[in-house]
Design an enzyme around this catalytic site. Structure first.
Site, PDB file in Angstrom:
ATOM      1  N   GLY A 138       0.763  -1.394   0.427  1.00 37.74           N
ATOM      2  CA  GLY A 138      -0.003   0.407  -0.735  1.00 37.74           C
ATOM      3  C   GLY A 138       1.271   1.084   0.332  1.00 37.74           C
ATOM      4  O   GLY A 138       0.457   2.451  -0.470  1.00 37.74           O
ATOM      5  N   ASP A 153       1.071   3.220   4.603  1.00 35.77           N
ATOM      6  CA  ASP A 153      -0.775   4.517   3.591  1.00 35.77           C
ATOM      7  C   ASP A 153      -1.396   4.882   4.998  1.00 35.77           C
ATOM      8  O   ASP A 153      -1.586   5.750   5.006  1.00 35.77           O
ATOM      9  CB  ASP A 153      -1.208   3.535   2.069  1.00 35.77           C
ATOM     10  CG  ASP A 153      -1.347   1.744   3.274  1.00 35.77           C
ATOM     11  OD1 ASP A 153      -0.890   1.976   4.441  1.00 35.77           O
ATOM     12  OD2 ASP A 153      -1.783   1.248   2.464  1.00 35.77           O
ATOM     13  N   ASP A 184      -5.940   1.855  10.369  1.00 36.42           N
ATOM     14  CA  ASP A 184      -7.251   1.856  10.480  1.00 36.42           C
ATOM     15  C   ASP A 184      -7.545   0.979  12.176  1.00 36.42           C
ATOM     16  O   ASP A 184      -7.437   2.188  13.030  1.00 36.42           O
ATOM     17  CB  ASP A 184      -7.820   0.361   9.703  1.00 36.42           C
ATOM     18  CG  ASP A 184      -9.382   0.434   9.634  1.00 36.42           C
ATOM     19  OD1 ASP A 184      -9.665   1.417   9.503  1.00 36.42           O
ATOM     20  OD2 ASP A 184      -9.221  -0.948   9.462  1.00 36.42           O
ATOM     21  N   LYS A 230      -7.233   6.707  10.550  1.00 39.36           N
ATOM     22  CA  LYS A 230      -8.592   6.456  11.044  1.00 39.36           C
ATOM     23  C   LYS A 230      -9.467   6.452  12.161  1.00 39.36           C
ATOM     24  O   LYS A 230      -9.285   4.926  12.727  1.00 39.36           O
ATOM     25  CB  LYS A 230      -9.697   5.302  10.520  1.00 39.36           C
ATOM     26  CG  LYS A 230      -9.223   4.740   8.944  1.00 39.36           C
ATOM     27  CD  LYS A 230     -10.338   3.737   8.542  1.00 39.36           C
ATOM     28  CE  LYS A 230     -10.218   3.515   6.586  1.00 39.36           C
ATOM     29  NZ  LYS A 230     -10.715   2.447   6.190  1.00 39.36           N
ATOM     30  N   PHE A 288     -13.972   2.714   3.776  1.00 42.01           N
ATOM     31  CA  PHE A 288     -13.359   2.252   3.522  1.00 42.01           C
ATOM     32  C   PHE A 288     -12.875   2.886   2.544  1.00 42.01           C
ATOM     33  O   PHE A 288     -13.700   4.263   1.525  1.00 42.01           O
ATOM     34  CB  PHE A 288     -13.335   0.786   2.334  1.00 42.01           C
ATOM     35  CG  PHE A 288     -12.760  -0.048   2.432  1.00 42.01           C
ATOM     36  CD1 PHE A 288     -11.765  -0.456   2.822  1.00 42.01           C
ATOM     37  CD2 PHE A 288     -12.425  -0.393   0.909  1.00 42.01           C
ATOM     38  CE1 PHE A 288     -10.944  -1.702   3.133  1.00 42.01           C
ATOM     39  CE2 PHE A 288     -10.825  -1.069   0.222  1.00 42.01           C
ATOM     40  CZ  PHE A 288     -10.497  -2.025   1.299  1.00 42.01           C
ATOM     41  N   ASP A 340      -6.423  -0.611  -2.031  1.00 39.48           N
ATOM     42  CA  ASP A 340      -7.030  -0.823  -2.761  1.00 39.48           C
ATOM     43  C   ASP A 340      -7.839  -1.485  -2.653  1.00 39.48           C
ATOM     44  O   ASP A 340      -7.880  -2.090  -0.988  1.00 39.48           O
ATOM     45  CB  ASP A 340      -5.748  -2.366  -3.288  1.00 39.48           C
ATOM     46  CG  ASP A 340      -5.609  -3.033  -2.605  1.00 39.48           C
ATOM     47  OD1 ASP A 340      -4.992  -3.050  -1.358  1.00 39.48           O
ATOM     48  OD2 ASP A 340      -5.978  -4.738  -2.569  1.00 39.48           O
ATOM     49  N   ARG A 381      -5.295   0.757  -6.650  1.00 39.72           N
ATOM     50  CA  ARG A 381      -4.274   1.569  -6.060  1.00 39.72           C
ATOM     51  C   ARG A 381      -3.812   2.139  -7.229  1.00 39.72           C
ATOM     52  O   ARG A 381      -2.794   3.383  -6.559  1.00 39.72           O
ATOM     53  CB  ARG A 381      -3.150   0.542  -6.132  1.00 39.72           C
ATOM     54  CG  ARG A 381      -3.181  -0.580  -5.266  1.00 39.72           C
ATOM     55  CD  ARG A 381      -1.943  -2.133  -4.933  1.00 39.72           C
ATOM     56  NE  ARG A 381      -2.305  -2.905  -4.277  1.00 39.72           N
ATOM     57  CZ  ARG A 381      -2.309  -2.944  -3.292  1.00 39.72           C
ATOM     58  NH1 ARG A 381      -1.894  -1.802  -2.099  1.00 39.72           N
ATOM     59  NH2 ARG A 381      -2.881  -4.118  -2.419  1.00 39.72           N
TER      60      ARG A 381
END
Ligand code: IMP
Ligand code: MG
Length: 182
Positions: A52, A107, A110, A138, A159, A166, A172
């Protein structure tokens, strides 16, 4: 991947533009200035997490004007039955972290599980310092304590795809970042 202005489609789901290419570029320049302040005389080793972070890392290092090295590492879930199972780490063959100023480039954070497990592994390799630069966080999704030294954007718990991220392999290569439409 179907693309029309601010809406893109991947695997039948629609995503709405959230961060434009220009907005990301501006923030990446600012982050590079922060790094300049802290690392100009340290010849840091930036360690990008694959897959990512490949675009973020590539853009970030090109905005850094001080000497640095860049390498990549891949982590994957050890146990296919558990999403937060043990991590396997795939380092390059001759990666030496001992005594280096290491900056992990990621990247998105989460739940934070990935870094929560991976950072102690890196720490055990005895770097001189270890920090994290992440483009997206997030905050509502965070489940564990993760040091966030350099953060690009805090985003809602939805998301996202694009700029390296991706959805099941797609998205991506999008220059902007798109969030899942309700
Ligand atoms: P965490 O371990 O829950 O913090 O998740 C980290 C990894 O999950 C990231 O490095 C991404 O590869 C992936 N991920 C988390 N959220 C998203 C998202 O919104 N879009 C795409 N990938 C994501
Ligand atoms: Mg990742």
């Amino acid at each position: 991947m179907v693309q029309s202005s601010d809406i893109v489609e991947a695997h039948g789901l629609k995503f709405q533009l959230m961060l434009s290419e220009a907005a990301i570029a501006q923030r990446v320049r600012e982050m590079a200035l922060e790094l300049q302040r802290d690392y100009a005389d340290k010849k840091p080793l930036l360690l990008g997490l694959l897959n990512g972070a490949f675009i973020f890392a590539a853009d970030l290092v090109r905005q850094c004007t001080f000497p640095l090295e860049i390498s990549f590492v891949r982590v994957s879930s050890y146990d296919g039955l558990q999403s937060s199972g043990r991590l396997t780490t795939h380092f390059g063959p001759d990666l030496e972290l001992r005594g280096r100023h290491v900056l992990l480039v990621e990247d998105i954070i989460d739940s934070g599980q990935t870094l929560h497990q991976f950072l102690p592994q890196l720490q055990s390799l005895q770097p001189a310092s270890l920090r994290v630069a992440v483009l997206l966080v997030k905050p509502e999704a965070l489940e564990c304590e993760v040091p966030l030294d350099y953060v690009g954007f805090e985003i809602p718990n939805k998301f996202v795809i694009g700029y390296g991220l991706d959805y099941d392999g797609l998205g991506r290569n999008l220059p902007g970042i798109y969030q899942l439409k309700e």
